[in-house]
Enzyme design. Sequence first.
Site, PDB file in Angstrom:
ATOM      1  N   HIS A  62       0.773  -1.152   0.096  1.00  0.00           N
ATOM      2  CA  HIS A  62      -0.058   0.007   0.001  1.00  0.00           C
ATOM      3  C   HIS A  62       0.802   1.291   0.212  1.00  0.00           C
ATOM      4  CE1 HIS A  62      -3.368  -2.938   1.329  1.00  0.00           C
ATOM      5  NE2 HIS A  62      -3.663  -2.266   0.464  1.00  0.00           N
ATOM      6  N   ASP A  86      -9.700  -3.118   0.486  1.00  0.00           N
ATOM      7  CA  ASP A  86      -9.367  -3.386   1.934  1.00  0.00           C
ATOM      8  C   ASP A  86      -9.011  -2.126   2.685  1.00  0.00           C
ATOM      9  OD1 ASP A  86      -6.779  -2.432   1.203  1.00  0.00           O
ATOM     10  OD2 ASP A  86      -6.558  -4.365   0.194  1.00  0.00           O
ATOM     11  N   GLU A 106     -15.110   1.033  -5.277  1.00  0.00           N
ATOM     12  CA  GLU A 106     -14.769  -0.598  -5.194  1.00  0.00           C
ATOM     13  C   GLU A 106     -16.057  -1.341  -5.808  1.00  0.00           C
ATOM     14  OE1 GLU A 106     -12.568  -3.033  -4.215  1.00  0.00           O
ATOM     15  OE2 GLU A 106     -14.112  -4.191  -4.630  1.00  0.00           O
ATOM     16  N   GLY A 138     -15.741   0.891 -11.336  1.00  0.00           N
ATOM     17  CA  GLY A 138     -14.649   1.784 -11.491  1.00  0.00           C
ATOM     18  C   GLY A 138     -14.618   2.113 -12.988  1.00  0.00           C
ATOM     19  N   ASP A 156      -5.975   0.330  -7.762  1.00  0.00           N
ATOM     20  CA  ASP A 156      -5.632  -0.788  -6.742  1.00  0.00           C
ATOM     21  C   ASP A 156      -6.802  -2.112  -7.010  1.00  0.00           C
ATOM     22  OD1 ASP A 156      -4.524  -2.469  -4.868  1.00  0.00           O
ATOM     23  OD2 ASP A 156      -5.640  -1.012  -3.165  1.00  0.00           O
ATOM     24  N   GLY A 157      -6.612  -2.375  -8.242  1.00  0.00           N
ATOM     25  CA  GLY A 157      -7.511  -3.585  -8.619  1.00  0.00           C
ATOM     26  C   GLY A 157      -7.176  -5.046  -8.319  1.00  0.00           C
ATOM     27  N   ASP A 159      -6.350  -9.258  -9.683  1.00  0.00           N
ATOM     28  CA  ASP A 159      -5.667  -9.660 -10.909  1.00  0.00           C
ATOM     29  C   ASP A 159      -6.791  -9.526 -12.091  1.00  0.00           C
ATOM     30  OD1 ASP A 159      -3.097 -10.661  -9.418  1.00  0.00           O
ATOM     31  OD2 ASP A 159      -4.785 -11.371  -8.043  1.00  0.00           O
TER      32      ASP A 159
END
Length: 279
Positions: A62, A86, A106, A138, A156-157, A159
């Site tokens: 992060h 998260d 998200e 998104g 920050d997705g 895979d």
Amino acid sequence: MALWYDEVYNGSLRFGAKTIRTLFVGESPYQKVSVFETEALGKALMIDDLWMCAEGDEKTYHEMIAHTAMTTAKKSERVLIIGGGDGGTAREVLSYAHVKHVDMVEIDGMVVEACQKYLPEIGTAWDDPRLNVVIGDGIAWVNRQDLDPYDVILVDGSDPVGPAVGLFNLDFYKACNDRLSADGILVTQAESPRLFQDVHVALIKTLEEVFPVVSPYYQTIMIYAGGLWAWVYATKGTKHTEINDALMTFAEQRTEHYNRDIHLGAFATPNYIKRLLKA
Ligand code: SPD
């Protein structure tokens, strides 16, 4: 008997952790969401049986996704996080007092709810009034024409399977570019340069079609497949070397992993990637 949970790569490699207990398993409309307590790395999140974060090394991930942009942005009052369910990326961004507003979009409400309940040590900024959490797509968000520009966009997705596939394509990054301010910076997670080499290189080349400055960077994340992980820093002109000293000093006071030397060193590109980028 100990229960091990593994991320299996291509049927031929396993990246696993011994767990003490299972805290949550759920099937959302999008994916399987699991939270475990592991023996070595504390509590950890998996999505569709792929590791997303673990307390034992989430700070590295992060801090690396957030601070390369935050310490080089000419302005970073408005930030958009795509994914990040998260809450770890939002926590890092909101550590800066000058940040005025963060939209975190998200797609999966189950991820946010499970992380708020079982991983509160990671998402410590949920109650920050500057944070607007949107449960939504998104890709649709960045295609909106009614948004004020963002100074920083962090992707920050997860895979590129399931709902995250669209976060790796040209149209998405063109829309992100349209949503960025004149000096805007985009950083996206960019997979393993070894194990997901095709995805990693294709992502860099895709970003090069949109942004004049595109720089991959790397750092080790223990729980992720292959260990060495990548992000890409893409801007309309700003270079990763244009570090704001005051912002770096501020970041270094609280980060666990990230600092100026790590920032600069992380942008060294392995030869096997350099060759593929030239091909
Ligand atoms: N398999 C690792 C993919 C990493 C994507 N983001 C993780 C979310 C952490 N906030």
